[in-house]
Design a protein around this motif. Structure first.
Motif, PDB file in Angstrom:
ATOM      1  N   VAL A   1       0.846  -1.199   0.000  1.00 23.13           N
ATOM      2  CA  VAL A   1       0.000   0.000   0.000  1.00 23.13           C
ATOM      3  C   VAL A   1       0.882   1.251   0.000  1.00 23.13           C
ATOM      4  O   VAL A   1       0.629   2.218  -0.729  1.00 23.13           O
ATOM      5  CB  VAL A   1      -0.943  -0.002   1.219  1.00 23.13           C
ATOM      6  CG1 VAL A   1      -1.624   1.356   1.377  1.00 23.13           C
ATOM      7  CG2 VAL A   1      -1.994  -1.095   1.077  1.00 23.13           C
ATOM      8  N   GLY A   2       1.926   1.219   0.814  1.00 22.46           N
ATOM      9  CA  GLY A   2       2.847   2.351   0.845  1.00 22.46           C
ATOM     10  C   GLY A   2       3.517   2.586  -0.495  1.00 22.46           C
ATOM     11  O   GLY A   2       3.711   3.737  -0.917  1.00 22.46           O
ATOM     12  N   ILE A   3       3.866   1.495  -1.181  1.00 21.34           N
ATOM     13  CA  ILE A   3       4.475   1.609  -2.510  1.00 21.34           C
ATOM     14  C   ILE A   3       3.536   2.347  -3.463  1.00 21.34           C
ATOM     15  O   ILE A   3       3.943   3.255  -4.200  1.00 21.34           O
ATOM     16  CB  ILE A   3       4.806   0.209  -3.071  1.00 21.34           C
ATOM     17  CG1 ILE A   3       5.982  -0.418  -2.306  1.00 21.34           C
ATOM     18  CG2 ILE A   3       5.109   0.274  -4.566  1.00 21.34           C
ATOM     19  CD1 ILE A   3       7.304   0.262  -2.532  1.00 21.34           C
ATOM     20  N   GLU A   4       2.253   1.958  -3.445  1.00 20.55           N
ATOM     21  CA  GLU A   4       1.288   2.589  -4.353  1.00 20.55           C
ATOM     22  C   GLU A   4       1.069   4.054  -3.981  1.00 20.55           C
ATOM     23  O   GLU A   4       0.974   4.920  -4.856  1.00 20.55           O
ATOM     24  CB  GLU A   4      -0.046   1.837  -4.322  1.00 20.55           C
ATOM     25  CG  GLU A   4       0.049   0.354  -4.637  1.00 20.55           C
ATOM     26  CD  GLU A   4       0.810   0.054  -5.910  1.00 20.55           C
ATOM     27  OE1 GLU A   4       0.792   0.885  -6.843  1.00 20.55           O
ATOM     28  OE2 GLU A   4       1.453  -1.007  -5.978  1.00 20.55           O
ATOM     29  N   VAL A   5       0.982   4.338  -2.685  1.00 18.43           N
ATOM     30  CA  VAL A   5       0.818   5.728  -2.251  1.00 18.43           C
ATOM     31  C   VAL A   5       2.033   6.552  -2.667  1.00 18.43           C
ATOM     32  O   VAL A   5       1.903   7.677  -3.172  1.00 18.43           O
ATOM     33  CB  VAL A   5       0.610   5.798  -0.725  1.00 18.43           C
ATOM     34  CG1 VAL A   5       0.635   7.249  -0.246  1.00 18.43           C
ATOM     35  CG2 VAL A   5      -0.707   5.140  -0.335  1.00 18.43           C
ATOM     36  N   GLY A   6       3.217   5.990  -2.478  1.00 21.17           N
ATOM     37  CA  GLY A   6       4.434   6.693  -2.871  1.00 21.17           C
ATOM     38  C   GLY A   6       4.479   6.967  -4.359  1.00 21.17           C
ATOM     39  O   GLY A   6       4.924   8.038  -4.797  1.00 21.17           O
ATOM     40  N   GLN A   7       3.995   6.012  -5.144  1.00 23.72           N
ATOM     41  CA  GLN A   7       3.975   6.192  -6.595  1.00 23.72           C
ATOM     42  C   GLN A   7       3.042   7.332  -6.987  1.00 23.72           C
ATOM     43  O   GLN A   7       3.383   8.168  -7.837  1.00 23.72           O
ATOM     44  CB  GLN A   7       3.526   4.885  -7.250  1.00 23.72           C
ATOM     45  CG  GLN A   7       3.605   4.869  -8.757  1.00 23.72           C
ATOM     46  CD  GLN A   7       3.418   3.466  -9.313  1.00 23.72           C
ATOM     47  OE1 GLN A   7       4.361   2.699  -9.409  1.00 23.72           O
ATOM     48  NE2 GLN A   7       2.192   3.124  -9.665  1.00 23.72           N
ATOM     49  N   VAL A   8       1.866   7.386  -6.352  1.00 26.93           N
ATOM     50  CA  VAL A   8       0.912   8.461  -6.639  1.00 26.93           C
ATOM     51  C   VAL A   8       1.491   9.813  -6.218  1.00 26.93           C
ATOM     52  O   VAL A   8       1.395  10.807  -6.955  1.00 26.93           O
ATOM     53  CB  VAL A   8      -0.428   8.199  -5.920  1.00 26.93           C
ATOM     54  CG1 VAL A   8      -1.338   9.418  -6.028  1.00 26.93           C
ATOM     55  CG2 VAL A   8      -1.114   6.980  -6.506  1.00 26.93           C
ATOM     56  N   LEU A   9       2.102   9.859  -5.033  1.00 30.87           N
ATOM     57  CA  LEU A   9       2.689  11.113  -4.557  1.00 30.87           C
ATOM     58  C   LEU A   9       3.789  11.597  -5.497  1.00 30.87           C
ATOM     59  O   LEU A   9       3.898  12.799  -5.777  1.00 30.87           O
ATOM     60  CB  LEU A   9       3.251  10.924  -3.146  1.00 30.87           C
ATOM     61  CG  LEU A   9       2.228  10.725  -2.023  1.00 30.87           C
ATOM     62  CD1 LEU A   9       2.940  10.441  -0.702  1.00 30.87           C
ATOM     63  CD2 LEU A   9       1.328  11.950  -1.882  1.00 30.87           C
ATOM     64  N   ALA A  10       4.599  10.663  -5.979  1.00 31.43           N
ATOM     65  CA  ALA A  10       5.681  11.037  -6.894  1.00 31.43           C
ATOM     66  C   ALA A  10       5.122  11.611  -8.188  1.00 31.43           C
ATOM     67  O   ALA A  10       5.613  12.625  -8.698  1.00 31.43           O
ATOM     68  CB  ALA A  10       6.562   9.821  -7.185  1.00 31.43           C
ATOM     69  N   LEU A  11       4.077  10.982  -8.715  1.00 33.35           N
ATOM     70  CA  LEU A  11       3.478  11.469  -9.959  1.00 33.35           C
ATOM     71  C   LEU A  11       2.846  12.848  -9.764  1.00 33.35           C
ATOM     72  O   LEU A  11       2.937  13.717 -10.639  1.00 33.35           O
ATOM     73  CB  LEU A  11       2.436  10.471 -10.457  1.00 33.35           C
ATOM     74  CG  LEU A  11       2.997   9.137 -10.984  1.00 33.35           C
ATOM     75  CD1 LEU A  11       1.867   8.174 -11.300  1.00 33.35           C
ATOM     76  CD2 LEU A  11       3.860   9.368 -12.218  1.00 33.35           C
ATOM     77  N   LEU A  12       2.209  13.052  -8.610  1.00 33.58           N
ATOM     78  CA  LEU A  12       1.628  14.369  -8.332  1.00 33.58           C
ATOM     79  C   LEU A  12       2.715  15.435  -8.224  1.00 33.58           C
ATOM     80  O   LEU A  12       2.570  16.550  -8.747  1.00 33.58           O
ATOM     81  CB  LEU A  12       0.812  14.314  -7.034  1.00 33.58           C
ATOM     82  CG  LEU A  12      -0.512  13.551  -7.086  1.00 33.58           C
ATOM     83  CD1 LEU A  12      -1.139  13.483  -5.698  1.00 33.58           C
ATOM     84  CD2 LEU A  12      -1.477  14.211  -8.070  1.00 33.58           C
ATOM     85  N   ALA A  13       3.805  15.084  -7.542  1.00 36.16           N
ATOM     86  CA  ALA A  13       4.904  16.043  -7.396  1.00 36.16           C
ATOM     87  C   ALA A  13       5.505  16.394  -8.747  1.00 36.16           C
ATOM     88  O   ALA A  13       5.800  17.563  -9.035  1.00 36.16           O
ATOM     89  CB  ALA A  13       5.977  15.464  -6.468  1.00 36.16           C
ATOM     90  N   VAL A  14       5.672  15.376  -9.587  1.00 34.49           N
ATOM     91  CA  VAL A  14       6.228  15.614 -10.919  1.00 34.49           C
ATOM     92  C   VAL A  14       5.291  16.496 -11.742  1.00 34.49           C
ATOM     93  O   VAL A  14       5.726  17.397 -12.463  1.00 34.49           O
ATOM     94  CB  VAL A  14       6.485  14.269 -11.632  1.00 34.49           C
ATOM     95  CG1 VAL A  14       6.767  14.491 -13.106  1.00 34.49           C
ATOM     96  CG2 VAL A  14       7.652  13.550 -10.977  1.00 34.49           C
TER      97      VAL A  14
END
Length: 355
Positions: free
Chosen positions: A170-183
């Motif tokens: 779950v953390g991996i998926e959340v981190g992926q979403v956060l990274a895409l939003l930041a980008v």
């Protein structure tokens, strides 16, 4: 242009990665240290691991660049997420330990793949898109094996292991979403002139270069890694990938460094300090008295350092030594081989990451 947002996102990620790669402590943190962590902490562990996993993020950025449309990008990235979730959970539960060097090499080359597709073979027909979607899902499975390998380094098995594995995912998926939003936020501030056809080609070439860089760093790390037991030290001991697993739980630091044959070794405590970079030695209680005394002197003396030892009557080998990256298995007593194994590990920078 149809690729404008995706292209600017890739460039934004590139700027962020430039910062990451210039900070050694951050760049080297693409590992997992989870000794003694709770379920919520495993979620956070997954988030931070993904945010520092620049090779994973580059692959996702490349997929977005090729997709060109938000809806198509979301579908492809969902396939990637499904793929790595399946193998992360399955491999962790089944304790499949794949060579991290091979997995990380393929992950780096997957970035080269998306860069090459973006530059030379962008999908145009429905069949091409189906082929590309299958490739993305396949690479997702491989990325999941890499994530599982990192997760198993801290030994998540035992009571509640499924919950910890799922929490990490779950953390991996959340981190992926956060990274895409930041980008996306970074990309929104980039000049529009960066979205030309020439810039698209530059971004594609950049992915190829960074993918080869990721693969090269894996090979360089492998070449510079101290051999846990050089081949010249032949004998009854053999070193290799980590074999032993210790129970994960609410353990702490062992009360002392050496446990006698008649005592019960605190395996949960051993499992806890394993994640702190310690070496755990386990021996058959029937070890001869003279050898036992020599082993005790070594473990409790200044040369022992962060080494703990205790009896393990259920193991087949006479003596084993384990750290988070490897295991030494001895069919007969060989203290010099053990000392060499321990010395090589403490010379490895990865033994100090948890300090």
């Amino acid at each position: 242009m149809p690729y404008r947002r995706a292209l600017r996102a890739v460039i934004g990620l590139g700027l962020a990665l430039t910062f990451v790669l210039t900070v050694p402590s951050t760049a080297s943190a693409h590992g997992v240290d989870g000794a003694g962590k709770t379920i919520p902490e495993f979620v956070w562990l997954g988030i931070t691991h993904m945010l520092l996993g620049w090779d994973h993020l580059l692959f996702v950025a490349g997929v977005a660049l090729i997709a060109g449309q938000a809806r198509r990008a979301a579908g492809l990235i969902s396939l990637f997420a499904l793929g790595h979730s399946v193998t992360l959970i399955a491999a962790s539960l089944a304790e499949w330990r794949i060579s991290p060097v091979k997995v990380d090499l393929v992950i780096g080359l997957s970035v080269v793949f998306v860069g090459a597709v973006a530059l030379f073979a962008r999908p145009k027909t429905p069949m091409h898109w189906r082929w590309f979607a299958g490739a993305v899902a396949g690479f997702g499975l491989i990325h999941g094996l890499g994530l599982s390998t990192r997760l198993q380094d801290i030994d998540v098995h035992g009571l509640g292991s499924l919950g910890r594995i799922v929490a990490f995912n779950v953390g991996i998926e959340v981190g992926q979403v956060l990274a895409l939003l930041a980008v996306a936020i970074i990309a929104s501030y980039l000049p529009a002139k960066l979205t030309s056809d020439q810039a698209q080609r530059v971004a594609s070439v950049g992915l190829i270069v960074l993918g080869f860089l990721a693969a090269g760093l894996v090979l360089l790390d492998r070449a510079n890694r101290p051999d846990p037991l050089p081949a010249a030290a032949s004998g009854p001991c053999a070193a290799g990938e980590r074999q032993d697993t210790l129970p994960y739980g609410a353990g702490g630091h062992p009360a002392r460094d050496f446990y006698e044959p008649a005592e019960t070794a605190p395996l949960k405590d051993f499992g806890h300090v394993l994640g702190d970079g310690h070496v755990i030695v386990q021996y058959q209680p029937a070890l001869p008295a003279e050898q036992l005394a020599e082993l005790r002197t070594y473990i409790t003396g200044p040369a022992g350092g962060k080494v703990s030892a205790g009896p393990r009557p259920d193991q087949a080998a006479l003596l084993t030594a384990t750290h988070v990256r490897g295991t030494l298995t001895c069919s007969a007593y060989d203290l010099p081989a053990l000392q060499q194994f321990v010395k090589a590990w403490f010379a490895d920078p990865r033994s100090k990451t948890a300090e």
